[in-house]
Write a protein that holds these residues in place. Structure first.
Motif, PDB file in Angstrom:
ATOM      1  N   SER A  88       0.828  -1.197   0.000  1.00 50.65           N
ATOM      2  CA  SER A  88       0.000   0.000   0.000  1.00 50.65           C
ATOM      3  C   SER A  88       0.866   1.252   0.000  1.00 50.65           C
ATOM      4  CB  SER A  88      -0.892   0.000   1.243  1.00 50.65           C
ATOM      5  OG  SER A  88      -1.579   1.234   1.371  1.00 50.65           O
ATOM      6  N   PRO A  89       0.383   2.341  -0.598  1.00 57.32           N
ATOM      7  CA  PRO A  89       1.108   3.614  -0.478  1.00 57.32           C
ATOM      8  C   PRO A  89       0.967   4.239   0.914  1.00 57.32           C
ATOM      9  CG  PRO A  89      -0.925   3.924  -1.718  1.00 57.32           C
ATOM     10  CD  PRO A  89      -0.764   2.443  -1.517  1.00 57.32           C
ATOM     11  N   GLU A  90       0.049   3.693   1.733  1.00 50.70           N
ATOM     12  CA  GLU A  90      -0.153   4.227   3.080  1.00 50.70           C
ATOM     13  C   GLU A  90       0.872   3.606   4.029  1.00 50.70           C
ATOM     14  OE1 GLU A  90      -2.150   6.633   3.431  1.00 50.70           O
ATOM     15  OE2 GLU A  90      -3.215   6.446   1.511  1.00 50.70           O
ATOM     16  N   PRO A  91       1.572   4.411   4.818  1.00 51.33           N
ATOM     17  CA  PRO A  91       2.668   3.901   5.656  1.00 51.33           C
ATOM     18  C   PRO A  91       2.228   2.986   6.791  1.00 51.33           C
ATOM     19  CG  PRO A  91       2.232   6.211   6.137  1.00 51.33           C
ATOM     20  CD  PRO A  91       1.432   5.879   4.911  1.00 51.33           C
ATOM     21  N   ASP A  92       0.985   3.115   7.248  1.00 50.79           N
ATOM     22  CA  ASP A  92       0.520   2.310   8.377  1.00 50.79           C
ATOM     23  C   ASP A  92      -0.387   1.159   7.942  1.00 50.79           C
ATOM     24  OD1 ASP A  92       1.876   3.955  10.210  1.00 50.79           O
ATOM     25  OD2 ASP A  92       0.201   5.381  10.252  1.00 50.79           O
ATOM     26  N   ALA A  93      -0.262   0.724   6.715  1.00 50.08           N
ATOM     27  CA  ALA A  93      -1.104  -0.355   6.202  1.00 50.08           C
ATOM     28  C   ALA A  93      -0.881  -1.650   6.991  1.00 50.08           C
ATOM     29  CB  ALA A  93      -0.812  -0.582   4.726  1.00 50.08           C
ATOM     30  N   LEU A  94      -1.956  -2.384   7.227  1.00 48.80           N
ATOM     31  CA  LEU A  94      -1.873  -3.668   7.913  1.00 48.80           C
ATOM     32  C   LEU A  94      -1.622  -4.776   6.887  1.00 48.80           C
ATOM     33  CD1 LEU A  94      -2.336  -5.410  10.535  1.00 48.80           C
ATOM     34  CD2 LEU A  94      -4.734  -5.585   9.796  1.00 48.80           C
ATOM     35  N   PRO A  95      -0.611  -5.607   7.062  1.00 51.86           N
ATOM     36  CA  PRO A  95      -0.421  -6.736   6.152  1.00 51.86           C
ATOM     37  C   PRO A  95      -1.618  -7.688   6.217  1.00 51.86           C
ATOM     38  CG  PRO A  95       1.548  -6.340   7.453  1.00 51.86           C
ATOM     39  CD  PRO A  95       0.459  -5.512   8.060  1.00 51.86           C
ATOM     40  N   LEU A 114      -8.361  -2.422  -1.517  1.00 53.11           N
ATOM     41  CA  LEU A 114      -7.784  -2.822  -0.239  1.00 53.11           C
ATOM     42  C   LEU A 114      -6.417  -2.184   0.000  1.00 53.11           C
ATOM     43  CD1 LEU A 114      -8.736  -6.622   0.017  1.00 53.11           C
ATOM     44  CD2 LEU A 114      -9.714  -4.709   1.301  1.00 53.11           C
ATOM     45  N   THR A 115      -5.613  -2.058  -1.044  1.00 48.95           N
ATOM     46  CA  THR A 115      -4.272  -1.484  -0.854  1.00 48.95           C
ATOM     47  C   THR A 115      -4.270   0.033  -0.878  1.00 48.95           C
ATOM     48  OG1 THR A 115      -3.803  -1.666  -3.224  1.00 48.95           O
ATOM     49  CG2 THR A 115      -3.088  -3.499  -1.809  1.00 48.95           C
ATOM     50  N   ASP A 116      -5.178   0.625  -1.648  1.00 42.49           N
ATOM     51  CA  ASP A 116      -5.183   2.084  -1.803  1.00 42.49           C
ATOM     52  C   ASP A 116      -6.607   2.620  -1.683  1.00 42.49           C
ATOM     53  OD1 ASP A 116      -4.450   4.674  -2.275  1.00 42.49           O
ATOM     54  OD2 ASP A 116      -3.847   4.368  -4.365  1.00 42.49           O
TER      55      ASP A 116
END
Length: 378
Positions: A88-95, A114-116
């Protein structure tokens, strides 16, 4: 053997030409007048779909769409494992690991949202890094080479190792169909690292002595149907897979029309009950992409082995304690009483549209339910 290598799909033109030639030379079975779909997939329907596969379907476009997402291969305990890994481009994304069932591996419509989520009208705080493994015996993970390699419990162990190899110390799991065994098993074998488990098309098989005591009326009706397994024609394919997968493998590995007929009949059985035809529920090109992957990789036979080799079917499975959600779509036979016994069930959602293949039929509903479940677990 812990190296991870980039991977791209590149089916030789000779394989495409061979497929088209085989489809053109199909020897068709006759239809029995007046029986419709009651005897299985009608030749009239299958012949039209096969002709589209031969002359209308664009494999190269499907191949390019798959290659638009980063793919990799690695080897774990002697088994090749193919996977898609989209950060994800979001730094706090949950795997989040997405675990498919039989026979489809497609989560394509869910990857972007889901990723973005920011780019798809959602909340960026709901972002995930996605790992989408192809199970042993399926597609680009290749065939299995030893008995037991296709078992769902073995797949859970491989995926746990894969997530560790990728450096993920805390992650969620989402699984459907056979993946609904594998995702909870991840919670059992990798408990300290699994934040939560989300399931759809969850398979809950009762034990022989399960009398349904304490179950709701709806659960008791589902229990009666499942216990009368042999009288239920929807179980026919699973009975073959779990007893004589190799005998069937010869036919569906050699004949693309045979492969098409077998898989589409299962799709028709488990699709949204409100849909008249398979393509009314799953896009025809998406359906043929999945079947093409099975054909080009020669893995239809090995994909069926998980039915014979898995020890979780009908087993009394313990709860891992990991928070678990179950999404139920029309036609699902999931028994809540069994799901509650085997999982720390904290969320139960029922939908009025969709079917067994939610990631392909109603990705919007699946995406939102996954987001809502994991929101408090981040």
């Amino acid at each position: 053997m812990s190296e991870i290598h980039p991977f791209r799909i590149d089916v030789p033109q000779s394989d495409l030409d061979d497929l088209h030639e085989r489809l053109a030379r199909t020897r068709w079975a006759d239809d029995l007048p007046g029986t419709g779909w009651s005897y299985g997939l009608p030749t009239t329907y299958l012949r039209d779909l096969a002709e589209y596969w031969r002359s209308g379907f664009d494999w190269r476009a499907a191949e390019a769409a798959r290659n638009a997402h980063p793919q990799f291969v690695t080897e774990i305990d002697g088994q090749r494992v193919h996977f898609t890994h989209v950060r994800s481009p979001e730094p706090d994304a949950l795997p989040l690991v997405l675990v498919h069932g039989w026979p489809f591996t497609d989560f394509g419509e869910t990857i972007g949202p889901l990723t973005d989520p920011r780019a798809h009208g959602g909340d960026p705080r709901d972002a995930f890094d996605l790992v989408i493994p192809t199970l042993p015996g399926f597609g680009f993970s290749g065939t299995t080479h030893e008995p037991g390699q296709a078992a769902t419990e073995r797949s859970a162990e491989l995926i746990a190792q894969l997530m560790g190899r990728l450096g993920y110390t805390r992650y969620g799991a989402q699984g459907s169909d056979a993946g609904s065994f594998i995702a909870p098993q991840l919670g059992r074998v990798d408990t300290e690292h699994v934040a939560g488990v989300h399931l759809n098309a969850a398979i809950t098989i009762p034990g022989w002595d399960d009398d349904g005591a304490g179950y709701s009326e709806e659960d008791q009706a589902k229990l009666a149907a499942l216990q009368d397994w042999n009288a239920n024609d929807t179980s026919a394919y699973a009975s073959v897979h779990s007893t004589r997968p190799q005998s069937l493998a010869h036919a569906v590995t050699d004949s693309p029309a045979g492969l098409l007929g077998w898989v589409v009949d299962v799709v028709n059985t488990y699709k949204d009950p409100a849909a008249a035809l398979p393509e009314d529920s799953i896009d025809r090109d998406a359906l043929l992409t999945e079947i093409s992957v099975l054909w080009f990789t020669g893995t239809i036979g090995s994909s069926m082995r998980l039915y014979k080799e898995s020890q979780q079917w009908g087993a009394d499975l313990p709860s891992s304690g990991v928070p678990t959600a179950v999404a139920v779509f029309p036609g699902d036979t999931t028994i809540r009483g069994i799901a509650e016994k085997q999982n720390n069930l904290v969320r139960w959602t029922e939908f009025d549209r969709g079917g067994h293949f939610a990631a392909m039929e109603t990705p919007d509903l699946l995406i939102e339910d996954v987001r809502e479940f994991f929101r408090p677990l981040r």
